[in-house]
Scaffold this motif. Structure first.
Motif, PDB file in Angstrom:
ATOM      1  N   ALA A  30       1.024  -0.858  -0.039  1.00 28.65           N
ATOM      2  CA  ALA A  30      -0.193   0.303   0.241  1.00 28.65           C
ATOM      3  C   ALA A  30       0.649   1.512   0.553  1.00 28.65           C
ATOM      4  CB  ALA A  30      -0.946   0.432   1.213  1.00 28.65           C
ATOM      5  N   LYS A  31       0.455   2.555  -0.432  1.00 30.90           N
ATOM      6  CA  LYS A  31       1.291   3.487  -0.547  1.00 30.90           C
ATOM      7  C   LYS A  31       1.044   4.233   0.843  1.00 30.90           C
ATOM      8  CE  LYS A  31       0.481   4.780  -5.307  1.00 30.90           C
ATOM      9  NZ  LYS A  31      -0.721   6.127  -5.963  1.00 30.90           N
ATOM     10  N   SER A  32       2.267   4.985   0.953  1.00 32.45           N
ATOM     11  CA  SER A  32       1.361   5.445   2.589  1.00 32.45           C
ATOM     12  C   SER A  32       1.107   6.942   2.938  1.00 32.45           C
ATOM     13  CB  SER A  32       3.280   5.722   2.937  1.00 32.45           C
ATOM     14  OG  SER A  32       3.376   6.656   4.064  1.00 32.45           O
ATOM     15  N   PRO A  33       0.177   6.834   2.974  1.00 31.99           N
ATOM     16  CA  PRO A  33      -1.023   7.805   2.893  1.00 31.99           C
ATOM     17  C   PRO A  33      -0.779   9.559   3.890  1.00 31.99           C
ATOM     18  CG  PRO A  33      -1.523   6.099   4.529  1.00 31.99           C
ATOM     19  CD  PRO A  33       0.038   5.645   4.165  1.00 31.99           C
ATOM     20  N   LEU A  34       0.322   9.358   4.744  1.00 31.58           N
ATOM     21  CA  LEU A  34       0.766  10.397   5.341  1.00 31.58           C
ATOM     22  C   LEU A  34       1.743  11.160   5.535  1.00 31.58           C
ATOM     23  CD1 LEU A  34      -0.891   8.429   9.139  1.00 31.58           C
ATOM     24  CD2 LEU A  34      -2.004   9.790   7.454  1.00 31.58           C
ATOM     25  N   THR A  35       1.671  11.692   5.717  1.00 32.16           N
ATOM     26  CA  THR A  35       3.181  12.706   5.884  1.00 32.16           C
ATOM     27  C   THR A  35       3.437  13.885   6.939  1.00 32.16           C
ATOM     28  OG1 THR A  35       2.273  13.787   3.140  1.00 32.16           O
ATOM     29  CG2 THR A  35       4.049  15.451   3.983  1.00 32.16           C
ATOM     30  N   TYR A  36       4.392  13.928   7.410  1.00 37.71           N
ATOM     31  CA  TYR A  36       4.465  14.442   9.271  1.00 37.71           C
ATOM     32  C   TYR A  36       5.102  16.073   8.903  1.00 37.71           C
ATOM     33  CZ  TYR A  36       3.844   9.408   9.327  1.00 37.71           C
ATOM     34  OH  TYR A  36       3.175   7.655  10.092  1.00 37.71           O
ATOM     35  N   ALA A  53      13.668  19.709  17.699  1.00 37.51           N
ATOM     36  CA  ALA A  53      12.904  20.559  16.484  1.00 37.51           C
ATOM     37  C   ALA A  53      10.944  20.361  16.555  1.00 37.51           C
ATOM     38  CB  ALA A  53      13.187  19.917  14.969  1.00 37.51           C
ATOM     39  N   LEU A  54      11.097  19.377  17.075  1.00 32.16           N
ATOM     40  CA  LEU A  54       9.008  19.120  17.777  1.00 32.16           C
ATOM     41  C   LEU A  54       8.447  19.471  18.391  1.00 32.16           C
ATOM     42  CD1 LEU A  54       8.893  15.343  15.886  1.00 32.16           C
ATOM     43  CD2 LEU A  54       8.273  17.204  14.830  1.00 32.16           C
ATOM     44  N   ARG A  55       9.646  19.905  19.564  1.00 33.43           N
ATOM     45  CA  ARG A  55       8.941  20.219  20.699  1.00 33.43           C
ATOM     46  C   ARG A  55       7.905  19.678  21.571  1.00 33.43           C
ATOM     47  NH1 ARG A  55       8.034  26.662  20.483  1.00 33.43           N
ATOM     48  NH2 ARG A  55      10.276  26.994  19.675  1.00 33.43           N
ATOM     49  N   GLY A  56       9.133  18.094  21.203  1.00 35.93           N
ATOM     50  CA  GLY A  56       7.706  16.753  22.072  1.00 35.93           C
ATOM     51  C   GLY A  56       8.709  15.396  20.841  1.00 35.93           C
ATOM     52  N   LEU A  57       7.606  14.348  21.598  1.00 36.98           N
ATOM     53  CA  LEU A  57       8.308  13.332  21.791  1.00 36.98           C
ATOM     54  C   LEU A  57       8.027  12.633  20.094  1.00 36.98           C
ATOM     55  CD1 LEU A  57       8.133  10.865  24.580  1.00 36.98           C
ATOM     56  CD2 LEU A  57       9.634  11.424  23.579  1.00 36.98           C
ATOM     57  N   PRO A  58       9.168  12.734  19.341  1.00 36.43           N
ATOM     58  CA  PRO A  58       8.568  11.858  17.993  1.00 36.43           C
ATOM     59  C   PRO A  58       7.336  10.466  17.775  1.00 36.43           C
ATOM     60  CG  PRO A  58      10.254  11.465  17.877  1.00 36.43           C
ATOM     61  CD  PRO A  58      10.477  12.329  19.065  1.00 36.43           C
ATOM     62  N   ALA A  59       7.149  10.373  19.415  1.00 36.25           N
ATOM     63  CA  ALA A  59       6.048   9.370  18.779  1.00 36.25           C
ATOM     64  C   ALA A  59       4.433  10.029  19.262  1.00 36.25           C
ATOM     65  CB  ALA A  59       6.460   8.327  20.062  1.00 36.25           C
ATOM     66  N   ASP A  60       4.456  10.960  19.831  1.00 29.41           N
ATOM     67  CA  ASP A  60       3.255  11.705  20.188  1.00 29.41           C
ATOM     68  C   ASP A  60       2.765  12.558  18.816  1.00 29.41           C
ATOM     69  OD1 ASP A  60       2.998  10.395  22.626  1.00 29.41           O
ATOM     70  OD2 ASP A  60       4.409  12.673  23.306  1.00 29.41           O
ATOM     71  N   VAL A  61       4.126  13.162  17.783  1.00 28.54           N
ATOM     72  CA  VAL A  61       3.637  13.338  16.634  1.00 28.54           C
ATOM     73  C   VAL A  61       3.544  12.381  16.203  1.00 28.54           C
ATOM     74  CG1 VAL A  61       4.931  15.355  14.787  1.00 28.54           C
ATOM     75  CG2 VAL A  61       5.346  15.531  17.053  1.00 28.54           C
ATOM     76  N   VAL A  62       4.067  11.041  15.346  1.00 30.61           N
ATOM     77  CA  VAL A  62       3.534  10.865  14.528  1.00 30.61           C
ATOM     78  C   VAL A  62       1.639  10.164  14.993  1.00 30.61           C
ATOM     79  CG1 VAL A  62       3.635   8.553  14.086  1.00 30.61           C
ATOM     80  CG2 VAL A  62       5.344   9.609  14.113  1.00 30.61           C
ATOM     81  N   GLN A  63       1.371  10.026  16.551  1.00 28.62           N
ATOM     82  CA  GLN A  63       0.382   9.668  16.957  1.00 28.62           C
ATOM     83  C   GLN A  63      -0.718  10.457  15.948  1.00 28.62           C
ATOM     84  OE1 GLN A  63      -0.297   5.781  17.407  1.00 28.62           O
ATOM     85  NE2 GLN A  63      -2.403   6.226  18.266  1.00 28.62           N
TER      86      GLN A  63
END
Lengths: 145, 655
Positions: free
Chosen positions: B175-181, B243-253
């Motif tokens: 499947a194509k990855s549907p998300l842009t972070y 740079a995200l000012r937070g955990l990458p896991a939280d931003v991704v979620q």
């Protein structure tokens, strides 16, 4: 008592629960399950020390109608009420991720089914049991019956 | 869907087809449907703790993997890590993401994550019948279009949708990855793609796992990169977090959640409606702080009546007393005596400690009726979904033992088989919790065969005797657990467990599961019982049994106050404690045990280590050092408690 400050229900004086300034002169101080107001001497049950006092206080708290405007945690939401999750970041990282995976994340409404022996909540098609310690880490910002 | 030939549709990639998904969504039932191979299926999360492999005839011999439930990636507990490792370490030709249709949001969150790994994939929306019963209306075609992968509604228990699923697996594509972070994350992902070693999943999927802090991915990378490269990755992850000012896991979620919410709005016509009615009320009552206890008492009372009275007394009385005692054994003894001219061979087969008269009679006439009734009742309870609800009621007790209510699952499974329950301790989250649970399982949780014999023997004494035995076992469990929790360093993890709904057990699954367990029992226990019989026969012949009896006399007759014949039962108990208990059962049948002796003997032998297989399993899970330490503690402890109980009961007027 959890709060460091206590308000005397009789005279309204606010004081630190651990100060116990009047206990030194009391011959019954050892093993005492009351906190005495340093201003008027009124005895307030210390629910940290009194098991029965803690149970009864918890029972009365559950029957109380919450203030819908007051932010609180999932542990404070009365059984049968729904609450909107504001934040689960207070839980440990694994628990935070698991709660989110189960659907307990910001802006989600959950229904509290019970608090004893542990908190049970329903979110969409999932029923979750979580202990009070974890429920206290889940902040809610709105309630509805 | 008409699939002309599943084989011709099969993907060209090498490797297995992996079934992945949240716990308790029906992966093992689908596995059975796809391979025809039986895997234990129950209505609680954590039934599968190891990977099961089967071959699918529909895909020309391709291996299908049934994996433990995976709630999140990053993976946490041991069983989640096993499932996560599949993605990195196992050549996979296609992933079948099995999702619960009534929990669409949770399902889609994982689908999106798996889709980002670039593996050929199919989404099986299982339990469509339950979803429809709860008012959930879905548009699988919309989901398929937006996700770019086949979405197949299934009801695995009835086989609905399985043929379509087989076709879709054959045609599965990435499947194509549907998300842009956010830009900072995308930039770090682009850098990672350059340095990450090749894996079976896409570099982007691997990079996301790393940035989200997945421990399995970290171990995998450490095995392939040198220290400076790892330091570079760690620095990059820290930079992204800053740079995200937070955990990458939280931003991704957060990004995934927003996408899934939009998708839900398009593909879900109607949402979940809580069920009402008798089942819903019963579901609530089973965890009610007041009514939950009478329900538990009724369940235990029913179990006791069915296993302890019907199985251990009525069935055993008929099979052992009449069928074996009056018909088969005398007939066989006379035939063997006539056909075999050598005395010691006759004794070996039908003598006092003979292969048939002891080994097979114990296994088939005494234990088999008891465990048949137990496994049947246990399968019903498992499939009803009642067992995980006990986590709610029992949490406070387990909390005192440094565990949480989730530990009730391995403990209750231990009532079926302690060896398998030792494996199930993997569902507990910390090493400390797993160690405590293994100790308690080995010490104070009787397995089905043991439990049946205990119920039968104590039921014949009095209900009070059964209550004393239960009381001592619970006291030992709580006291040893409490003490061990104080001594073993580490913290307790907080309780968080999903409570599956109560379901009406499917008769076919209950029958198949009971039969599979009985088959396993016969294969596992009969050889050991025969071996035990030979061992006892040889020891008796060479006179060691008499010496051992004299040597053990101060403990068995002096300290425990049992007749000298009980020594043999305890020696057998070192091999398998239910074998020893059955020996005591035989003594009771010959009126050689008083009520006091019966209770003391049962308590002592129940506290023995279950069996050789359990010892091997403990060693596999926790290592030999811990196994030896547990063994060195458990046997003397069992005799100490047994003797102490004898003194107490004697003082209370028992004889």
């Amino acid at each position: 008592m959890n709060a460091s400050k206590v308000t005397c229900p009789l005279c309204g004086h606010r004081f630190h629960s651990e100060a116990r300034s009047v206990c030194g002169a009391c011959p019954l101080a050892k093993g005492c399950e009351f906190i005495c107001c340093p201003a008027c001497g009124y005895q307030i049950p210390d629910t940290e020390r009194s098991l029965i006092g803690r149970w009864l206080a918890a029972g009365f708290r559950r029957r109380a109608t919450p203030d819908a405007a007051m932010p609180q945690t999932l542990a404070d939401v009365p059984a049968g009420w729904s609450a909107r999750i504001a934040d689960t970041g207070g839980a440990s990282a694994p628990r935070h991720q698991q709660l989110r995976a189960y659907g307990l994340e910001a802006l989600t409404w959950v229904r509290v089914i019970q608090h004893r022996p542990v908190t049970v909540v329903a979110v969409a098609g999932t029923e979750l049991a979580l202990e009070a310690e974890l429920a206290r880490r889940v902040v809610v910002d709105s309630l509805r019956p | 869907m008409n699939c002309h030939s599943a084989t011709s549709c099969a993907a060209t990639r090498e490797g297995a087809v992996a079934l992945l998904g949240n716990p308790n969504v029906g992966k093992s039932v689908l596995f059975q449907r796809l391979t025809g191979r039986y895997a234990t299926v129950s209505n609680y999360p954590g039934t599968t703790v190891e990977i099961a492999r089967g071959v699918s005839s529909a895909f020309d011999g391709v291996t299908v993997l049934d994996t433990p439930g995976l709630l999140t990636l990053p993976a946490h507990g041991d069983e989640e890590k096993i499932a996560a490792r599949i993605l990195l370490e196992e050549p996979v030709r296609a992933v079948v993401h099995v999702g619960d249709a009534k929990n669409l949001r949770r399902t889609l969150l994982m689908t999106v994550q798996l889709a980002e790994m670039g593996l050929p994939m199919v989404l099986a929306l299982n339990m469509m019948d339950e979803a429809e019963a709860h008012g959930v209306r879905l548009e699988p075609d919309v989901l398929a279009e937006r996700l770019g992968l086949p979405v197949i509604p299934t009801i695995a228990t009835t086989g609905q949708g399985i043929e379509r699923l087989q076709c879709a697996i054959g045609e599965a594509r990435s499947a194509k990855s549907p998300l842009t972070y956010p830009a900072a994350l995308e930039s770090e992902l682009d850098s990672l793609v350059e340095v990450l070693p090749p894996a079976s999943i896409s570099p982007r999927g691997l990079g996301l796992l790393w940035l989200c802090g997945d421990p399995v991915t970290e171990d995998w990378l450490r095995a392939r990169l040198d220290e400076p490269q790892m330091l570079g990755l760690v620095a990059g992850r820290r930079g992204a977090a800053a740079a995200l000012r937070g955990l990458p896991a939280d931003v991704v979620q957060g990004v995934r959640s927003a996408f899934v919410d939009r998708l839900m709005a398009q593909a879900s016509a109607e949402g979940y409606v809580s069920s009402q009615g008798v089942t819903a009320s019963l579901t609530r009552l089973t965890i009610h702080p007041l009514w939950g206890w009478p329900i538990l008492a009724a369940v235990l009372g029913g179990l006791y009546a069915f296993v302890g009275i019907f199985g251990a007394q009525t069935l055993v009385g008929w099979i052992e007393g009449r069928l074996f005692g009056e018909t088969i054994n005398p007939w066989l003894a006379s035939w063997v005596a006539r056909l075999v001219p050598i005395d010691w061979v006759v004794d070996l087969i039908v003598g006092k400690y003979g292969l048939w008269t002891m080994g097979m009679t114990y296994a088939l006439a005494l234990i088999l009726p008891i465990i048949s009734t137990f496994f049947l009742a246990f399968s019903l309870l498992e499939d009803s979904g009642y067992l995980p609800r006990l986590a709610v009621l029992s949490h406070r007790v387990f909390r005192a033992m440094g565990l949480n209510g989730k530990a009730v699952l391995p403990m209750i499974l231990g009532l079926g088989c302690v060896t398998m329950a030792t494996l199930t301790t993997r569902i507990l989250e910390t090493r400390r919790e797993r160690m405590l649970a293994v100790l308690l399982l080995a010490l104070a949780v009787p397995c089905s065969a043991q439990l049946g014999v205990v119920m039968g023997m104590l039921g014949a004494v009095s209900f009070g005797a059964t209550l004393i035995w239960v009381g001592v076992m619970l006291a030992v469990l709580v006291c040893v657990g409490w003490l061990a929790a104080k001594l073993v360093p580490g913290e307790r993890s907080t309780l968080l467990i999903e409570l599956p709904p109560l379901r009406r057990p499917v008769a076919s699954n209950v029958v198949v599961k009971t039969a599979a367990r009985l088959e396993w029992y016969l294969k596992e226990v009969v050889p050991l019982f025969l071996l035990g019989s030979i061992l006892v026969f040889v020891l008796d012949r060479v006179g060691v049994l008499d010496v051992a009896s004299r040597w053990a006399e101060p403990v068995v007759t002096g300290w425990l106050g049992l007749p000298p014949e009980a020594t043999l039962a305890f020696l057998m108990g070192f091999l398998r404690r239910d074998f020893g208990a059955t020996g005591l059962f035989a003594l009771q049948s010959q009126d050689l045990l008083t009520p006091l002796q019966t209770v003391v003997a049962m308590v002592t032998i129940t506290l023995f280590i279950p069996c050789v297989a359990a010892v091997l399993m403990i060693a596999r899970e926790r290592g030999w050092r811990m196994t030896l330490a547990m063994t060195a503690f458990i046997f003397p402890f069992a005799f100490a408690v047994g003797g102490g109980l004898r003194l107490l009961l004697h003082a209370a007027g028992w004889t």
